[in-house]
Design an enzyme around this catalytic site. Sequence first.
Site, PDB file in Angstrom:
ATOM      1  N   HIS A 158      -7.697  -4.845  -0.823  1.00 20.14           N
ATOM      2  CA  HIS A 158      -6.617  -4.344  -0.458  1.00 20.14           C
ATOM      3  C   HIS A 158      -5.877  -5.181   0.587  1.00 20.14           C
ATOM      4  O   HIS A 158      -4.714  -5.495   0.420  1.00 20.14           O
ATOM      5  CB  HIS A 158      -6.657  -3.018  -0.102  1.00 20.14           C
ATOM      6  CG  HIS A 158      -5.573  -2.108  -0.099  1.00 20.14           C
ATOM      7  ND1 HIS A 158      -5.177  -1.699  -1.102  1.00 20.14           N
ATOM      8  CD2 HIS A 158      -4.925  -1.532   0.989  1.00 20.14           C
ATOM      9  CE1 HIS A 158      -4.102  -0.642  -0.970  1.00 20.14           C
ATOM     10  NE2 HIS A 158      -3.976  -0.692   0.417  1.00 20.14           N
ATOM     11  N   SER A 179       0.944  -1.159   0.106  1.00 19.58           N
ATOM     12  CA  SER A 179      -0.070  -0.016  -0.084  1.00 19.58           C
ATOM     13  C   SER A 179       0.874   1.383  -0.013  1.00 19.58           C
ATOM     14  O   SER A 179       1.705   1.615  -0.949  1.00 19.58           O
ATOM     15  CB  SER A 179      -1.018  -0.051   1.157  1.00 19.58           C
ATOM     16  OG  SER A 179      -1.905   0.865   1.211  1.00 19.58           O
ATOM     17  N   ASP A 200      -9.798  -4.227  -5.829  1.00 23.07           N
ATOM     18  CA  ASP A 200      -9.283  -3.229  -4.756  1.00 23.07           C
ATOM     19  C   ASP A 200      -9.317  -1.764  -5.233  1.00 23.07           C
ATOM     20  O   ASP A 200      -9.197  -1.651  -6.344  1.00 23.07           O
ATOM     21  CB  ASP A 200      -7.529  -3.612  -4.591  1.00 23.07           C
ATOM     22  CG  ASP A 200      -6.821  -2.583  -3.811  1.00 23.07           C
ATOM     23  OD1 ASP A 200      -7.715  -1.804  -3.191  1.00 23.07           O
ATOM     24  OD2 ASP A 200      -5.832  -2.873  -3.463  1.00 23.07           O
TER      25      ASP A 200
END
Length: 488
Positions: free
Chosen positions: A424, A222, A397
């Site tokens: 995610h 991320s 995602d």
Amino acid sequence: MARLPFLGRLTSRDYAALVVGGLLVFLETILTFVIAFLPKSVIQWFYDRSRSLFHFIVGPPIPKSDEQRLADRIRRAEDFQRLCEIFGYDHEEHVVLTKDGYLLGLHRLPAKKGERRDRFGTSTGKPVVYLHHGLLMNSEVWVCLTHPERSLAFTLVELGFDVWLGNNRGNKYSKKSIHHNPNSAKFWDYSIDDFAWHDIPDSISYILSVTKEPSLSYVGFSQGTAQAFAALSIHPPLNEKINVFIALAPAMSPAGLAASVVDSLMKASPTLLFLIFGRKSIMSSVPAWQSLLYPPVFSAAITASLRWLFSWRSANIAPLQKLAAFPHLYSYASVKSVVHWFQIMRNAKFQMYDDDVQRVLLVRRAPRPSGVTAYAPARFPTRNIVSPIVLLYGDQDSLVDIDVMLHELPKHSVKVRRLRGYEHLDVIWGQNIHHDVIPHVVDALREYCVKPERLASDAKMTNGLSVDYDDYTGSTTPADTISGYDSR
């Protein structure tokens, strides 16, 4: 819908959301202040009430299984050391001083389970891999899995890697500076720019100086990928120190949030977050609420929040994994770093932090006939990245637009792997990441790391637990049991 004259880009619905949000944050601040002074008996009373309410709704607790006991121990582990001890791994702690004076905590897993190591803080002669967490996280997210074969960090250790895990300035393990007190606003005056200019390159330089290796492999999750994209793009020499960059759930220019009111409000004026949360850390009350709520209730609250904000259903993350990992999900981060993300979303550009906010507002209110703007925040020149890049993204995602991302990356050095049905957080905590994710990471590392012949052919993972840890009774919450558990 009519627009109001003040901050004219906001609608009346946005103003209502701003007022309600401000009131909720104000009430949360008051409650957090009160909670800080509550005696333990009162906190325990609230915790017991939430526990009773939960079991009134879902039914009485049942005897614990071995898996539930393990999840409970992971949930109650107070820090990185305790999490490693659960599975019998030794770790090292290191501290990096950045060029602008922040002290960053680094964790290291230098040896396989049961492997003796007499000299600490020295080279292991193994290929080096560096793992970096996402927004509002710390290094614990890599080792709070309910089975070691699903932990990327433990798997890489067993393959023969020297594994290092980084932490951003301001989080649980890096809340110190030689210049500013963490209670001051100056300490929290940092954005993604500072991660890229200092935290990532300084951490990598320190690791290579200790390990005596010419380069390392970088695995980010991320925001940890965004920091690497940014750092590699503005530090050409850093590309020589990173032999491969593996991006899990890569983040560069997200489209926005699923919660339309929050999305439109923050995109209209990202700096409104400063009015709501101040100029220090964001959502710093989470640990206080965690201490009051029974773990399944806390887990349900996190799951509901993720679904509302991002439309993530978290179906690929097992309930016990949520109970074990969600208490380790949050760590401190600056409000400014979140404001930076909303600036990126608003402009649909992976840009540096825009300090000239007022000027942008004035310029954009007066459209120019030529279409040319008088001001443009500097972008991170990501097409200049030389290190090989491997992208692993979930097709469910909401924060990843792979086509937009590929347009901003060099075409000659990028490989892409689509993870079907993944959201995610699934990429690091999903039930099947040991089949769907970790093998791709390992393949990329074997292809690009320095002298891959030093690695084992496979990792023999067991779920054996450290005997010395069995009597550990520390807890991040007042009680020792969780959903479905018999407290006897």
